[in-house]
Design an enzyme around this catalytic site. Sequence first.
Site, short mmCIF file in Angstrom:
data_model
loop_
_atom_site.label_atom_id
_atom_site.label_comp_id
_atom_site.label_asym_id
_atom_site.label_seq_id
_atom_site.Cartn_x
_atom_site.Cartn_y
_atom_site.Cartn_z
N LYS A 1 3.37 15.16 -9.36
CA LYS A 1 2.54 14.50 -9.81
C LYS A 1 2.89 13.24 -10.96
CE LYS A 1 -0.09 18.85 -10.18
NZ LYS A 1 -0.48 20.16 -10.93
N GLN B 1 -0.35 22.69 -16.58
CA GLN B 1 -0.41 23.52 -15.52
C GLN B 1 -0.07 25.48 -15.01
OE1 GLN B 1 0.92 22.10 -12.90
NE2 GLN B 1 1.20 23.51 -11.62
N ASP C 1 -8.19 18.83 -13.10
CA ASP C 1 -7.95 19.64 -12.06
C ASP C 1 -9.62 20.45 -12.16
OD1 ASP C 1 -5.87 20.60 -11.73
OD2 ASP C 1 -5.73 21.53 -13.61
N1 GUN Z 1 -0.32 25.85 -10.41
C1 GUN Z 1 -0.69 25.67 -9.02
N2 GUN Z 1 -2.16 24.94 -8.43
C2 GUN Z 1 -2.46 24.13 -9.48
C3 GUN Z 1 -3.60 22.98 -10.15
O1 GUN Z 1 -3.43 22.58 -8.62
N3 GUN Z 1 -3.63 22.63 -11.32
C4 GUN Z 1 -2.88 23.38 -12.43
N4 GUN Z 1 -2.86 22.45 -13.01
N5 GUN Z 1 -2.18 24.00 -11.67
C5 GUN Z 1 -1.95 24.83 -10.68
#
Ligand code: GUN
Length: 283
Positions: A53, A97, A120
């Site tokens: 990211k 996350q 998100d």
């Molecule tokens: N863990 C697995 N996929 C995601 C996601 O799309 N966003 C976040 N914040 N955590 C994750």
Amino acid sequence: MDNKLISGKVVSAQIKEQVKQEVDFLNSKGVYPKLSVIIVGENPASQSYVKGKHKDCGECGIISDNIAMPETISQAELLAEIDRLNKDDSVHGILVQLPLPKHIDEYAVINTIAPEKDVDGFTAVNVGNMNIGKDCFTPCTPQGCIDMLDYAGIDMTGKDVVVIGRSNIVGKPVAVLALQRSATVTICHSKTKNIAEKTRMADIVIVAVGRAGFLTGDMLKPGAVVIDVGINRNSEGKLCGDADFDSCIDVVSRITPVPGGVGLMTRANLLKNTIKSAKNCLK
Ligand code: GUN
């Protein structure tokens, strides 16, 4: 075979080009898009996703900062950090996350994020607005699935779509987005009787169960489209999806590969959502 693949590389590269242009425009107006990522603990998969990211943000001119917290952090300390970011006008997007350590209430954490910075799309406000079709941040992976179908020119209107998996992150929201495109949607899960009977009726199968090779070619109608959300490692340590690619490829009309498929789209949509949030500063 290659002309059956819907490439996440191609579609995400196109999105990233658009994002770069939007960043230039925002910069010219004195707005510097910024994403803050909170990661708790040392989960290697989470660390790898977060690294990706930040790399994407760097490539597109989005400022990103990484807030790494120890596994032992208290929920109150984590909420205080989110509150600080909510109040920081230089931050446009906040991402925590997942998964979080067991002693922390995921729901409480997610819903402390200001909905207007929830890139998100996980807060109850954004989930609710998505469900009633109002403007919102749509979650990145489900939106990525829809973007790939759009890119491939696959109209979902009236199509039978089977979603396998009912998670809050993928299964449920992608079903909602498909419904908004006027698909007829069936959601299958671990308690569904005879999944193959359902998938064999489907024009489009979206599989998000987290089990390598779960969807096999004999479960598909000839000419079906498969969107594979899985990111697994097989017994040899190789990255693979939830679809058994070798048995599906001869049956499908189109399929998304793993790696190089939906995963890249998740990352691209996070950039898109961060820009959408930053643009709100111009209003
Ligand atoms: N863990 C697995 N996929 C995601 C996601 O799309 N966003 C976040 N914040 N955590 C994750």
